[in-house]
Design a protein around this motif. Structure first.
Motif, PDB file in Angstrom:
ATOM      1  N   VAL A 183       8.999  -1.797  -9.574  1.00  0.00           N
ATOM      2  CA  VAL A 183       8.499  -0.728  -8.699  1.00  0.00           C
ATOM      3  C   VAL A 183       9.679   0.016  -8.074  1.00  0.00           C
ATOM      4  O   VAL A 183      10.644  -0.593  -7.625  1.00  0.00           O
ATOM      5  CB  VAL A 183       7.596  -1.316  -7.587  1.00  0.00           C
ATOM      6  CG1 VAL A 183       7.247  -0.239  -6.582  1.00  0.00           C
ATOM      7  CG2 VAL A 183       6.341  -1.905  -8.198  1.00  0.00           C
ATOM      8  N   ILE A 187       9.789   4.976  -3.446  1.00  0.00           N
ATOM      9  CA  ILE A 187       8.402   5.191  -3.026  1.00  0.00           C
ATOM     10  C   ILE A 187       8.121   4.359  -1.784  1.00  0.00           C
ATOM     11  O   ILE A 187       7.496   4.819  -0.827  1.00  0.00           O
ATOM     12  CB  ILE A 187       7.414   4.763  -4.135  1.00  0.00           C
ATOM     13  CG1 ILE A 187       7.786   5.442  -5.453  1.00  0.00           C
ATOM     14  CG2 ILE A 187       5.988   5.055  -3.756  1.00  0.00           C
ATOM     15  CD1 ILE A 187       6.945   4.989  -6.629  1.00  0.00           C
ATOM     16  N   ILE A 188       8.610   3.106  -1.814  1.00  0.00           N
ATOM     17  CA  ILE A 188       8.321   2.203  -0.702  1.00  0.00           C
ATOM     18  C   ILE A 188       9.040   2.660   0.559  1.00  0.00           C
ATOM     19  O   ILE A 188       8.467   2.662   1.647  1.00  0.00           O
ATOM     20  CB  ILE A 188       8.720   0.774  -1.089  1.00  0.00           C
ATOM     21  CG1 ILE A 188       7.770   0.303  -2.187  1.00  0.00           C
ATOM     22  CG2 ILE A 188       8.651  -0.149   0.093  1.00  0.00           C
ATOM     23  CD1 ILE A 188       8.345  -0.744  -3.057  1.00  0.00           C
ATOM     24  N   ALA A 191       7.199   5.459   2.141  1.00  0.00           N
ATOM     25  CA  ALA A 191       5.992   5.015   2.837  1.00  0.00           C
ATOM     26  C   ALA A 191       6.360   4.377   4.170  1.00  0.00           C
ATOM     27  O   ALA A 191       5.662   4.551   5.169  1.00  0.00           O
ATOM     28  CB  ALA A 191       5.213   4.048   1.971  1.00  0.00           C
ATOM     29  N   THR A 200      -0.439  -2.321   4.192  1.00  0.00           N
ATOM     30  CA  THR A 200      -0.924  -1.063   3.636  1.00  0.00           C
ATOM     31  C   THR A 200      -0.130  -0.688   2.390  1.00  0.00           C
ATOM     32  O   THR A 200      -0.702  -0.231   1.396  1.00  0.00           O
ATOM     33  CB  THR A 200      -0.776   0.062   4.687  1.00  0.00           C
ATOM     34  OG1 THR A 200      -1.191  -0.449   5.944  1.00  0.00           O
ATOM     35  CG2 THR A 200      -1.586   1.265   4.302  1.00  0.00           C
ATOM     36  N   ILE A 201       1.177  -0.880   2.456  1.00  0.00           N
ATOM     37  CA  ILE A 201       2.010  -0.511   1.308  1.00  0.00           C
ATOM     38  C   ILE A 201       1.579  -1.306   0.071  1.00  0.00           C
ATOM     39  O   ILE A 201       1.441  -0.756  -1.020  1.00  0.00           O
ATOM     40  CB  ILE A 201       3.500  -0.732   1.631  1.00  0.00           C
ATOM     41  CG1 ILE A 201       3.944   0.257   2.705  1.00  0.00           C
ATOM     42  CG2 ILE A 201       4.347  -0.556   0.385  1.00  0.00           C
ATOM     43  CD1 ILE A 201       5.358   0.048   3.179  1.00  0.00           C
ATOM     44  N   TYR A 202       1.337  -2.605   0.283  1.00  0.00           N
ATOM     45  CA  TYR A 202       0.902  -3.402  -0.866  1.00  0.00           C
ATOM     46  C   TYR A 202      -0.466  -2.953  -1.363  1.00  0.00           C
ATOM     47  O   TYR A 202      -0.685  -2.790  -2.558  1.00  0.00           O
ATOM     48  CB  TYR A 202       0.879  -4.900  -0.508  1.00  0.00           C
ATOM     49  CG  TYR A 202       2.202  -5.561  -0.810  1.00  0.00           C
ATOM     50  CD1 TYR A 202       2.544  -5.860  -2.128  1.00  0.00           C
ATOM     51  CD2 TYR A 202       3.107  -5.851   0.199  1.00  0.00           C
ATOM     52  CE1 TYR A 202       3.771  -6.434  -2.415  1.00  0.00           C
ATOM     53  CE2 TYR A 202       4.325  -6.422  -0.077  1.00  0.00           C
ATOM     54  CZ  TYR A 202       4.659  -6.716  -1.384  1.00  0.00           C
ATOM     55  OH  TYR A 202       5.866  -7.270  -1.677  1.00  0.00           O
ATOM     56  N   ARG A 204      -2.187  -0.122  -0.871  1.00  0.00           N
ATOM     57  CA  ARG A 204      -2.406   1.257  -1.300  1.00  0.00           C
ATOM     58  C   ARG A 204      -1.427   1.711  -2.365  1.00  0.00           C
ATOM     59  O   ARG A 204      -1.734   2.610  -3.135  1.00  0.00           O
ATOM     60  CB  ARG A 204      -2.305   2.194  -0.083  1.00  0.00           C
ATOM     61  CG  ARG A 204      -3.244   1.837   1.049  1.00  0.00           C
ATOM     62  CD  ARG A 204      -4.685   2.122   0.712  1.00  0.00           C
ATOM     63  NE  ARG A 204      -4.950   3.558   0.675  1.00  0.00           N
ATOM     64  CZ  ARG A 204      -5.216   4.278   1.759  1.00  0.00           C
ATOM     65  NH1 ARG A 204      -5.247   3.713   2.947  1.00  0.00           N
ATOM     66  NH2 ARG A 204      -5.437   5.570   1.643  1.00  0.00           N
ATOM     67  N   ILE A 205      -0.240   1.134  -2.394  1.00  0.00           N
ATOM     68  CA  ILE A 205       0.775   1.654  -3.320  1.00  0.00           C
ATOM     69  C   ILE A 205       1.137   0.640  -4.417  1.00  0.00           C
ATOM     70  O   ILE A 205       1.013   0.925  -5.602  1.00  0.00           O
ATOM     71  CB  ILE A 205       2.056   2.064  -2.553  1.00  0.00           C
ATOM     72  CG1 ILE A 205       1.706   3.120  -1.505  1.00  0.00           C
ATOM     73  CG2 ILE A 205       3.097   2.597  -3.532  1.00  0.00           C
ATOM     74  CD1 ILE A 205       2.841   3.511  -0.615  1.00  0.00           C
ATOM     75  N   ILE A 206       1.554  -0.553  -3.997  1.00  0.00           N
ATOM     76  CA  ILE A 206       2.145  -1.461  -4.986  1.00  0.00           C
ATOM     77  C   ILE A 206       1.093  -2.057  -5.911  1.00  0.00           C
ATOM     78  O   ILE A 206       1.240  -2.032  -7.140  1.00  0.00           O
ATOM     79  CB  ILE A 206       2.950  -2.564  -4.273  1.00  0.00           C
ATOM     80  CG1 ILE A 206       4.109  -1.905  -3.504  1.00  0.00           C
ATOM     81  CG2 ILE A 206       3.483  -3.558  -5.284  1.00  0.00           C
ATOM     82  CD1 ILE A 206       4.903  -2.830  -2.665  1.00  0.00           C
ATOM     83  N   LEU A 209      -0.081   0.139  -8.506  1.00  0.00           N
ATOM     84  CA  LEU A 209       0.935   0.350  -9.538  1.00  0.00           C
ATOM     85  C   LEU A 209       0.952  -0.776 -10.576  1.00  0.00           C
ATOM     86  O   LEU A 209       1.558  -0.642 -11.634  1.00  0.00           O
ATOM     87  CB  LEU A 209       2.327   0.448  -8.892  1.00  0.00           C
ATOM     88  CG  LEU A 209       2.712   1.794  -8.283  1.00  0.00           C
ATOM     89  CD1 LEU A 209       4.034   1.670  -7.556  1.00  0.00           C
ATOM     90  CD2 LEU A 209       2.795   2.863  -9.365  1.00  0.00           C
TER      91      LEU A 209
END
Lengths: 293, 293
Positions: A183, A187-188, A191, A200-202, A204-206, A209
């Protein structure tokens, strides 16, 4: 010169030919042969009297076959879901700059190196009420503790799930860990600057992915589940009764011990169709991009 | 890729990290438990297993179960121990691994550097072979081995394992050689080097990593195979996995759990050894097999 060149251009094909011929015979001709047998009146030995789809209609009327399919549905679903959830969970924990990662990772993965027969033997006695977990709990003073799933017709299939998850979840963890390492950090960071919490990062994003990893894990685990044979043989022998029978054990017993080769062959064809309907779309999308490294 | 801690939350962060470590250690215990159970109970006398705690260390240490498992245990009808079957497994695995790896390397070379019309179809057909349920092949394979006079022989098992290993070995080498500079091959061709000269002098010297991955993958799969060994082997050729299953599931007489555990460890030792010595490559093979097909 031209003859030498011509010769040189044939050599690669000659080199590939034996392997390709072997695959054509052992895979595709064998599929055709088994497919043909599934339409015949073969009993103990192959016989070539065609009976149309009689074996298939008999197969779908057998409670034994339905039992095997139901078990596969239970086993396959739980195996895939639990392995994926556990694998992702452990991978995320391991990805928090854990100092002992180099020590822990091999411990999570080593079961994958074992034969399912070894795994089955270990779990068979570990779950055995007489000498295993239940007995141990009683000795520790928990007299009312009861764990007899492996002997229970309704619950034995879940012990197959336990042993299979133990064997494969570390491998799924390794797949997710590789995915997490891929990853993009930018991006992280972006965020985080926006004030997103780790959770939230995990969420919604990670994890979104990880879609390709989920897909790969699903394909690998689903095809392993459909093929599962050794583990059931070693852990429960398909029992108690037919409680842990799967399509692979069904096929073996109908073909080689019950002398119903036609029905055995038709069950093998159904297994093939199940696997191909998962694998072919997957390989098609993977291969269209050409070889990647 | 991990979350840097905000300065004001150091306490919370420490607690969270402590929790993560605890969970990771619990998982490590879960994965190690069956191995621990096998090891401690393989060095206890039988009476101690029956009366005592499965998780306890041995009060009386004995290597007798190991001697019994290796050389005197009743397997099927004969009291030979696992030793002859261990040898069978080696005699089967070593040639099968060597042949399928060599053929896979040549195939990968052809499919990437000597491309021809339809090569992707050939590769696709070989790749699909990795996933077929072997139940589809049991009946025809038994007939072919019978026709070739290889039924029940180690050579027959080698043939079957080579045939069904080719898909994977070809896949591994194809993906590896795809990244190898084609210009080097072209230049050597212009200098008049032959197909085999280019393969031996240019490709092979830089193939060590993928050879290791392939050998480990093939060895693990072939050593751990049960279905083919059980279907096509007899006393002179049955592999270790089949013998272990016979030992554990034989219904006659007293169940010698300690001998079963010792036998299971003996069956697991070669692949565990390979995993411990070269776990990095083992994981790489798993990933190549999973993510790329």
């Amino acid at each position: 010169m031209p003859t030498r060149n011509q010769l040189q251009s044939i050599v690669p094909k000659l080199v590939l030919a034996p392997s390709f011929a072997m695959i054509l015979l052992f895979v595709y001709a064998f599929i055709l042969y088994t497919g043909y047998l599934s339409l015949t009146d073969s009993k103990m030995l192959p016989s070539y009297g065609l009976v149309g789809f009689e074996n298939y209609s008999k197969l779908w009327q057998l409670p034994h076959w339905w039992r095997a399919l139901t078990n596969l549905a239970i086993f396959g679903t739980l195996y895939i879901v639990v392995c994926s959830v556990l694998g992702l969970f452990v991978a995320i924990l391991l990805d928090q700059k854990i100092r002992a990662e180099g020590f822990l990772r091999p411990i999570y993965l080593y079961p994958m190196a074992l034969s399912f027969i070894v795994t089955g033997t270990a779990w068979k006695w570990f779950l055995d009420p007489g000498i295993g977990l239940e007995h141990t709990m009683h000795l520790w003073g928990w007299e009312s503790f009861s764990f007899t799933w492996i002997k229970d017709r309704n619950l034995a299939i879940y012990t197959v799930v336990m042993a299979a998850v133990w064997q494969s979840s570390g491998f799924v963890m390794a797949m997710f860990l590789a995915g997490l390492r891929g990853v993009d950090n930018e991006i992280i960071k972006a965020a985080q600057i926006d004030g997103a919490s780790t959770m939230t990062i995990y969420r919604r994003i990670i994890i979104p992915l990880m879609r390709p990893v989920f897909l790969s894990a699903f394909v690998v685990l689903a095809h392993l589940a459909i093929k599962s044979y050794d583990l059931v043989v070693a852990l429960t022998g398909g029992g108690p009764g037919q409680a842990t029978e799967l399509p692979a054990t069904f096929m073996y017993s109908y073909t080689f011990t019950r002398n119903q080769m036609g029905i055995g062959a038709s069950s093998a064809m159904i297994m093939l169709i199940m696997i191909f309907s998962i694998i072919i779309p997957y390989l098609y999308t993977e291969l269209r991009g050409g070889p990647r490294q | 890729m991990s979350m840097p801690s905000a300065d004001n939350a150091t306490q919370v962060n420490k607690l969270a990290r402590g929790l993560i470590y605890i969970v990771l250690i619990l998982f490590a215990i879960y994965y190690l438990l069956p191995l621990y159970v096998m090891i401690v109970n393989s060095v206890k006398p039988l009476s101690e297993i029956r009366e005592g705690n499965m998780l306890a260390l041995p009060r009386e240490f004995t290597l007798d179960p190991w001697y019994t498992a290796w050389s005197t245990a009743q397997i099927g009808v004969q009291a030979t121990g696992l030793k002859p079957y261990f040898i069978n497994s080696i005699l089967m695995a070593v040639p099968a691994v060597a042949i399928s790896t060599l053929l896979g390397a040549l195939n990968g070379f052809v499919l990437t550097k000597w491309r021809f019309r339809g090569d992707n179809l050939v590769f696709g057909l070989m790749l699909l072979a990795c996933f077929i349920p072997f139940q589809i092949a049991l009946i025809p394979a038994a007939r072919i081995l019978g026709m070739l006079g290889l039924a029940g022989t180690t050579r027959g098992l080698v043939l079957v394992h080579v045939a069904y290993g080719l898909g994977f070995t070809t896949l591994f080498f194809r993906n590896y050689y795809a990244a190898f500079p084609t210009e080097l091959v072209k230049a050597a061709q212009i200098d008049g080097a032959s197909f085999f000269q280019i393969f031996r002098r240019i490709l092979l010297p830089s193939s060590a990593p993928i050879i290791v991955v392939t050998v480990i993958w093939q060895f693990t799969n072939i050593w751990n195979d049960f279905l083919f060994g059980a279907s096509f082997g007899d006393f002179k050729s049955q592999p270790m996995t089949v013998a272990l299953n016979n030992l554990v599931s034989s219904s006659s007489g007293v169940k010698e759990y300690n001998v079963h555990f010792a036998g299971a460890i003996l069956a697991a030792l070669p692949t565990l050894f390979v995993y411990i010595v070269s776990g990095r490559y083992f994981v790489r093979g798993l990933m190549a097999g999973a993510v790329k097909g």
